[in-house]
Design a protein around this motif. Structure first.
Motif, mmCIF file in Angstrom:
data_model
loop_
_atom_site.group_PDB
_atom_site.id
_atom_site.type_symbol
_atom_site.label_atom_id
_atom_site.label_comp_id
_atom_site.label_asym_id
_atom_site.label_seq_id
_atom_site.Cartn_x
_atom_site.Cartn_y
_atom_site.Cartn_z
ATOM 1 N N VAL A 255 0.839 -1.202 0.000
ATOM 2 C CA VAL A 255 0.000 0.000 0.000
ATOM 3 C C VAL A 255 0.873 1.250 0.000
ATOM 4 O O VAL A 255 0.601 2.220 -0.717
ATOM 5 C CB VAL A 255 -0.942 -0.001 1.214
ATOM 6 N N ALA A 256 1.925 1.228 0.813
ATOM 7 C CA ALA A 256 2.830 2.385 0.873
ATOM 8 C C ALA A 256 3.524 2.594 -0.471
ATOM 9 O O ALA A 256 3.683 3.740 -0.928
ATOM 10 C CB ALA A 256 3.860 2.181 1.983
ATOM 11 N N TYR A 257 3.946 1.501 -1.099
ATOM 12 C CA TYR A 257 4.547 1.605 -2.432
ATOM 13 C C TYR A 257 3.554 2.223 -3.421
ATOM 14 O O TYR A 257 3.921 3.039 -4.274
ATOM 15 C CB TYR A 257 4.959 0.226 -2.947
ATOM 16 N N ASP A 258 2.304 1.804 -3.315
ATOM 17 C CA ASP A 258 1.276 2.307 -4.214
ATOM 18 C C ASP A 258 1.090 3.812 -4.043
ATOM 19 O O ASP A 258 0.837 4.528 -5.013
ATOM 20 C CB ASP A 258 -0.044 1.574 -3.957
ATOM 21 N N GLN A 259 1.206 4.275 -2.797
ATOM 22 C CA GLN A 259 1.096 5.711 -2.540
ATOM 23 C C GLN A 259 2.207 6.481 -3.249
ATOM 24 O O GLN A 259 1.961 7.516 -3.869
ATOM 25 C CB GLN A 259 1.172 5.970 -1.038
ATOM 26 N N LEU A 260 3.437 5.968 -3.131
ATOM 27 C CA LEU A 260 4.563 6.646 -3.772
ATOM 28 C C LEU A 260 4.431 6.616 -5.294
ATOM 29 O O LEU A 260 4.708 7.611 -5.978
ATOM 30 C CB LEU A 260 5.872 5.996 -3.344
ATOM 31 N N ALA A 261 3.998 5.466 -5.816
ATOM 32 C CA ALA A 261 3.808 5.363 -7.264
ATOM 33 C C ALA A 261 2.713 6.315 -7.726
ATOM 34 O O ALA A 261 2.830 6.964 -8.770
ATOM 35 C CB ALA A 261 3.455 3.926 -7.646
ATOM 36 N N GLY A 262 1.656 6.408 -6.937
ATOM 37 C CA GLY A 262 0.559 7.306 -7.283
ATOM 38 C C GLY A 262 0.995 8.756 -7.321
ATOM 39 O O GLY A 262 0.542 9.542 -8.162
ATOM 40 N N LYS A 263 1.877 9.112 -6.399
ATOM 41 C CA LYS A 263 2.411 10.472 -6.395
ATOM 42 C C LYS A 263 3.213 10.754 -7.662
ATOM 43 O O LYS A 263 3.055 11.803 -8.300
ATOM 44 C CB LYS A 263 3.303 10.664 -5.165
ATOM 45 N N TRP B 167 8.414 0.674 -8.777
ATOM 46 C CA TRP B 167 7.148 0.276 -8.142
ATOM 47 C C TRP B 167 6.364 -0.692 -9.021
ATOM 48 O O TRP B 167 5.200 -0.468 -9.335
ATOM 49 C CB TRP B 167 6.306 1.510 -7.831
ATOM 50 N N GLN B 168 7.018 -1.776 -9.408
ATOM 51 C CA GLN B 168 6.392 -2.717 -10.338
ATOM 52 C C GLN B 168 5.225 -3.485 -9.733
ATOM 53 O O GLN B 168 4.427 -4.069 -10.461
ATOM 54 C CB GLN B 168 7.448 -3.696 -10.866
ATOM 55 N N THR B 169 5.132 -3.490 -8.401
ATOM 56 C CA THR B 169 4.001 -4.178 -7.758
ATOM 57 C C THR B 169 2.815 -3.251 -7.545
ATOM 58 O O THR B 169 1.784 -3.666 -7.025
ATOM 59 C CB THR B 169 4.429 -4.751 -6.394
ATOM 60 N N SER B 170 2.953 -1.992 -7.943
ATOM 61 C CA SER B 170 1.876 -1.029 -7.696
ATOM 62 C C SER B 170 0.755 -1.216 -8.712
ATOM 63 O O SER B 170 0.923 -1.827 -9.767
ATOM 64 C CB SER B 170 2.404 0.404 -7.773
ATOM 65 N N THR B 171 -0.388 -0.647 -8.381
ATOM 66 C CA THR B 171 -1.542 -0.718 -9.286
ATOM 67 C C THR B 171 -1.419 0.276 -10.439
ATOM 68 O O THR B 171 -2.283 0.303 -11.321
ATOM 69 C CB THR B 171 -2.833 -0.411 -8.511
ATOM 70 N N HIS B 172 -0.359 1.070 -10.445
ATOM 71 C CA HIS B 172 -0.197 2.121 -11.463
ATOM 72 C C HIS B 172 0.713 1.698 -12.617
ATOM 73 O O HIS B 172 0.917 2.476 -13.554
ATOM 74 C CB HIS B 172 0.382 3.377 -10.819
ATOM 75 N N ILE B 173 1.256 0.490 -12.547
ATOM 76 C CA ILE B 173 2.265 0.072 -13.520
ATOM 77 C C ILE B 173 1.722 0.051 -14.947
ATOM 78 O O ILE B 173 2.411 0.462 -15.893
ATOM 79 C CB ILE B 173 2.856 -1.311 -13.137
ATOM 80 N N GLU B 174 0.490 -0.398 -15.135
ATOM 81 C CA GLU B 174 -0.066 -0.482 -16.489
ATOM 82 C C GLU B 174 -0.234 0.902 -17.106
ATOM 83 O O GLU B 174 0.141 1.127 -18.268
ATOM 84 C CB GLU B 174 -1.407 -1.223 -16.454
ATOM 85 N N GLU B 175 -0.779 1.827 -16.327
ATOM 86 C CA GLU B 175 -0.947 3.180 -16.860
ATOM 87 C C GLU B 175 0.413 3.826 -17.124
ATOM 88 O O GLU B 175 0.579 4.565 -18.105
ATOM 89 C CB GLU B 175 -1.742 4.058 -15.897
ATOM 90 N N SER C 148 -5.161 -5.879 -20.494
ATOM 91 C CA SER C 148 -5.303 -4.556 -19.902
ATOM 92 C C SER C 148 -5.976 -3.575 -20.862
ATOM 93 O O SER C 148 -5.678 -3.559 -22.053
ATOM 94 C CB SER C 148 -3.934 -4.016 -19.496
ATOM 95 N N SER C 149 -6.862 -2.763 -20.330
ATOM 96 C CA SER C 149 -7.495 -1.725 -21.154
ATOM 97 C C SER C 149 -6.453 -0.679 -21.573
ATOM 98 O O SER C 149 -6.578 -0.050 -22.624
ATOM 99 C CB SER C 149 -8.624 -1.042 -20.372
ATOM 100 N N TRP C 150 -5.405 -0.505 -20.744
ATOM 101 C CA TRP C 150 -4.339 0.441 -21.098
ATOM 102 C C TRP C 150 -3.566 -0.063 -22.317
ATOM 103 O O TRP C 150 -3.125 0.740 -23.158
ATOM 104 C CB TRP C 150 -3.384 0.645 -19.927
#
Length: 278
Positions: A172-180, A208-216, A248-250
């Motif tokens: 979750v913390a990684y996802d926050q940094l990736a989101g930023k 942050w390859q495990t983040s939910t933002h990797i595809e975008e 992926s839709s992306w």
């Protein structure tokens, strides 16, 4: 004697009497000494600790903390102090005093770096940071602090019961940094600052390859590279996206974006992204 003389004499006598009475009051005070302060009775360490536990059971955390602090003051060399320091971390954390919980954890670790509850204290410290993580549009120092603390738990106490949960919260913390990074990257992209945008998206892809933002992030790299005319890199980003996330839709958007320019997803072996295929 005239009436005026009598008035003056009476006034002087009154002033003299007032001064004399004031002096008498001061003399009386000096006889009894300074006012006594209320003494706090010495309470056995075990009794204070148990009272604190009882108060925490009732969620009276402020009262519990007072008992624990009294224990520390009155019995600084007692073996109970280590438990007291631990429970101060817990009580502050449970009462929502998160900054105080971090400070209490630091005090415990400074005194008992090899204490039997050190893993739990570090875990609580990480949770105190984690609970303060804000939205991705704000500074993410707390996310970094949480990551650093959880990594200490995992590396120093890998077999502890807290390591597993620390790993989950890390994601979750990684996802926050990736989101930023994504938020800033999208801003640069919208401003036409493509190189700056690429640097942000690249950070997400590499770190942050495990983040939910990797595809975008891979799609935005395709978009940014195309905007710069770097078609080989754009095709590689899309190819990696399609290889790792074919449904992926992306990826569909990236494929369509390339198609408009007569291009197709193709990996360039010399690209920094070539090794990202899983």
């Amino acid at each position: 004697m005239t009436s005026e003389a009598i008035g003056v004499s009476t006034s002087r006598a009154a002033r003299f009497l007032t001064v004399a009475l004031f002096a008498a009051v001061l003399a009386g005070c000096s006889m009894f000494g300074p006012p006594k302060t209320k003494e706090v009775p010495i309470v056995p360490a075990a009794a204070l600790y148990q009272k604190a536990l009882d108060d925490m059971d009732r969620q009276y955390y402020a009262t519990a903390l007072k008992s624990l602090e009294q224990l520390d003051r009155q019995h600084p060399r007692d073996a109970m102090v280590e438990k007291s320091k631990l429970m101060q971390v817990y009580a502050n954390y449970r009462s929502g005093k998160l900054n105080e919980a971090v400070l209490a954890a630091d005090r415990y670790m400074a005194l008992y770096p090899n204490g039997k509850d050190a893993a739990y204290v570090l875990y609580l410290k990480g949770n105190a940071y984690f609970a303060q993580i804000k939205d991705i549009t704000r500074d993410q120092q707390l996310s970094k602090d949480a990551i650093d603390t959880y990594n200490l738990v995992i590396s120093n106490y890998p077999r502890s019961e807290y390591a597993k949960d620390a790993k989950e919260k890390l994601l979750v913390a990684y996802d926050q940094l990736a989101g930023k990074e994504m938020s800033v990257g999208r801003y640069y992209l919208g401003q036409g600052q493509y190189t700056a945008a690429i640097n942000r998206f690249r950070t997400v892809v590499e770190q942050w390859q495990t983040s939910t933002h990797i595809e975008e992030a891979l799609f935005r790299l395709t978009e940014s590279y195309l905007s710069l005319g770097l078609t080989t890199e754009a095709s590689t980003a899309a190819a990696v996206l399609g290889h790792n996330y074919p449904s992926s839709s992306w990826y569909k958007e990236a494929f369509a974006l390339l198609g408009k320019q007569g291009l197709a997803p193709t990996v360039n072996s010399g690209s920094w992204m070539a090794g990202l295929r899983r």
